[in-house]
Design a protein around this motif. Structure first.
Motif, short mmCIF file in Angstrom:
data_model
loop_
_atom_site.label_atom_id
_atom_site.label_comp_id
_atom_site.label_asym_id
_atom_site.label_seq_id
_atom_site.Cartn_x
_atom_site.Cartn_y
_atom_site.Cartn_z
N PRO A 1 5.44 4.35 -5.24
CA PRO A 1 4.23 4.96 -4.66
C PRO A 1 2.95 4.36 -5.19
CG PRO A 1 5.81 6.64 -5.26
CD PRO A 1 6.32 5.36 -5.85
N LEU A 2 2.95 3.97 -6.48
CA LEU A 2 1.74 3.37 -7.05
C LEU A 2 1.43 2.03 -6.39
CD1 LEU A 2 -0.42 3.58 -9.31
CD2 LEU A 2 1.17 2.33 -10.78
N ILE A 3 2.44 1.19 -6.26
CA ILE A 3 2.23 -0.12 -5.64
C ILE A 3 1.90 0.03 -4.15
CG2 ILE A 3 3.34 -2.32 -5.09
CD1 ILE A 3 4.97 -2.04 -7.63
N TYR A 4 2.58 0.94 -3.48
CA TYR A 4 2.34 1.13 -2.06
C TYR A 4 0.94 1.70 -1.81
CZ TYR A 4 3.16 2.47 2.79
OH TYR A 4 3.09 2.59 4.16
N THR A 5 0.49 2.60 -2.68
CA THR A 5 -0.87 3.12 -2.55
C THR A 5 -1.90 2.02 -2.76
OG1 THR A 5 -0.12 5.27 -3.36
CG2 THR A 5 -2.48 4.86 -3.40
N GLY A 6 -1.64 1.14 -3.73
CA GLY A 6 -2.54 0.00 -3.92
C GLY A 6 -2.58 -0.91 -2.70
N TRP A 7 -1.42 -1.11 -2.06
CA TRP A 7 -1.38 -1.92 -0.84
C TRP A 7 -2.16 -1.23 0.28
CZ3 TRP A 7 0.70 -1.10 4.07
CH2 TRP A 7 0.81 -2.23 4.89
N LEU A 8 -2.02 0.08 0.42
CA LEU A 8 -2.75 0.81 1.46
C LEU A 8 -4.26 0.77 1.22
CD1 LEU A 8 -0.60 4.05 1.99
CD2 LEU A 8 -0.78 2.07 3.52
N SER A 9 -4.66 0.76 -0.05
CA SER A 9 -6.10 0.77 -0.33
C SER A 9 -6.79 -0.52 0.11
CB SER A 9 -6.33 0.97 -1.83
OG SER A 9 -5.87 -0.14 -2.58
N LEU A 10 -6.00 -1.56 0.37
CA LEU A 10 -6.56 -2.83 0.84
C LEU A 10 -6.48 -2.97 2.35
CD1 LEU A 10 -5.06 -5.18 -1.89
CD2 LEU A 10 -7.32 -4.11 -1.87
N HIS A 11 -6.09 -1.92 3.04
CA HIS A 11 -5.93 -1.95 4.48
C HIS A 11 -6.66 -0.78 5.11
CE1 HIS A 11 -2.61 -4.49 3.12
NE2 HIS A 11 -2.54 -4.99 4.34
N ARG A 12 -6.89 -0.90 6.39
CA ARG A 12 -7.38 0.22 7.18
C ARG A 12 -6.17 0.84 7.87
NH1 ARG A 12 -11.81 0.10 12.17
NH2 ARG A 12 -11.73 2.36 12.61
N VAL A 13 -5.83 2.04 7.43
CA VAL A 13 -4.62 2.70 7.91
C VAL A 13 -5.01 4.07 8.44
CG1 VAL A 13 -2.27 3.40 7.35
CG2 VAL A 13 -3.32 1.51 6.12
N GLU A 14 -4.64 4.33 9.67
CA GLU A 14 -4.83 5.65 10.27
C GLU A 14 -3.47 6.32 10.43
OE1 GLU A 14 -7.80 6.76 10.73
OE2 GLU A 14 -8.90 4.89 10.43
N LEU A 15 -3.46 7.64 10.45
CA LEU A 15 -2.21 8.37 10.64
C LEU A 15 -1.59 8.00 11.99
CD1 LEU A 15 -3.06 11.94 9.29
CD2 LEU A 15 -1.47 10.28 8.31
N GLY A 16 -0.37 7.52 11.95
CA GLY A 16 0.32 7.14 13.17
C GLY A 16 -0.07 5.78 13.71
N GLY A 17 -0.90 5.04 12.99
CA GLY A 17 -1.34 3.73 13.46
C GLY A 17 -0.85 2.62 12.55
N SER A 18 -1.17 1.39 12.92
CA SER A 18 -0.77 0.23 12.13
C SER A 18 -1.82 -0.08 11.08
CB SER A 18 -0.57 -0.98 13.05
OG SER A 18 -1.77 -1.27 13.75
#
Length: 340
Positions: free
Chosen positions: A69-86
């Motif tokens: 979860p820590l690594i995945y959260t760091g990856w998400l923080s570098l992206h624009r992610v919406e619920l249900g989107g890419s």
């Protein structure tokens, strides 16, 4: 002295140790047999590998529920992610938007002020309670259990009770203030009254817990120090300041760091205290903390990238707090070394 060897009936010499049958314990060249070799291999395996087998479940659990979860959260923080989107790569854009966000700085300031308002009185009261419980009081066991009772109470139950006490219209706190001539206080809609009310809830829940930690540390202080201070004419208050506090200084530092980390992650008390507007920290975000802002960004507005960036900022703050603790501890140890 001469010795004689009686010949056997067949005239042959007795068998020597070198020609003794070794088939029961080893092979023709002194190597272990199959059974002993397997036993030796199992012993080495038990000695070297089994300890790693015992600790493997912890590392697997940590990797699944902590590291990933820590690594995945760091990856998400570098992206624009919406619920249900890419996910769309944005680099450090989420962090730069936080730096210019008024809501982020407001949440950071609220987290700091609520942390100070709850941590400082909490630890001071815990020190006083621990000092009293350290004496030979009658019924000490009952009082020790009693001070821990608020910690055993759920956050939801405690917060809902205090929300009723601090209610602006019919709360007991405003009623008591009216008895002494004060006007009713808007505990929920005003910034400082709301933060004070939330700090009271946190202080009520955690004071007894820290008091028992201090009490355990005080009981490990040698009685010889108190006896020497008493012979020098030191009062109880002077003994507390000159003997007790320096002796439990590492414990005090530990509770300060833990309480600061808890204040940084404060979530349940402000959300439940605010009721329908608890997630936003009140109608004017007057008591919204970083945890509440992260929850609002991720699950209300659906901006998982910004919520992940807030989570990593909180992690960096906690690492900074841990670094300060390590630096203070190292400095204190160097001062205690002889000749330093």
């Amino acid at each position: 002295m001469a010795t004689s060897v009686r010949a056997t009936s067949g005239g042959s010499a007795p068998p020597s140790a070198s020609t003794t049958d070794l088939s029961s314990g080893s092979g023709s060249h002194g190597r272990p047999s199959g059974r002993d070799g397997l036993r030796s291999t199992l012993y080495r395996l038990d000695l070297k590998a089994i300890p790693y087998v015992f600790v493997t479940p912890f590392f697997l659990t940590f990797a699944a529920f902590g590291l990933f979860p820590l690594i995945y959260t760091g990856w998400l923080s570098l992206h624009r992610v919406e619920l249900g989107g890419s996910a769309q790569w944005k680099g450090l854009e989420n962090y730069s938007s936080l730096a210019t966000s008024e809501f982020f700085w407001n949440a950071l300031a609220n987290t700091f002020t609520i942390g100070v308002l709850s941590t400082v009185p909490q630890l001071l009261m815990a020190l006083g309670l621990a000092h009293l419980l350290n004496y030979q009081l009658r019924g000490r066991g009952f009082f020790r259990v009693a001070v821990l009772a608020p910690y055993a109470t759920s956050i939801a139950a405690a917060t809902l009770v205090f929300a009723q006490l601090f209610n602006t219209d019919y709360g007991l706190i405003n009623t008591a203030l009216g008895w002494v001539g004060f006007d009713p206080v808007s505990w929920e809609s005003s910034k400082w009254p709301a933060q004070i009310a939330i700090s009271v809830i946190v202080t009520w829940r955690w004071t007894g817990y820290n008091a028992l930690i201090y009490l355990a540390a005080m009981q490990s202080v040698p009685q010889d120090l108190y006896e020497a201070a008493a012979l020098d004419g030191a009062s109880r208050w002077r003994q507390f300041l000159s003997v007790t506090i320096p002796s439990i200084r590492p414990t005090i530092l530990f509770t300060v760091i833990v309480s600061t980390i808890g204040a940084t992650q404060l979530f349940g008390e402000p959300m439940l205290f605010g009721g329908s507007v608890g997630i936003s920290g009140g109608s004017g975000n007057q008591f919204q903390t970083l945890s509440l802002l992260m929850y609002e960004k991720g699950w209300v507005t659906g901006s998982l990238g910004q919520a992940s960036a807030i989570a990593w900022v909180m992690l960096l703050l906690l690492l900074l707090i841990g670094g300060v603790q390590a630096l203070i501890t190292r400095t204190h140890r160097q001062r205690k070394k002889p000749g330093s």
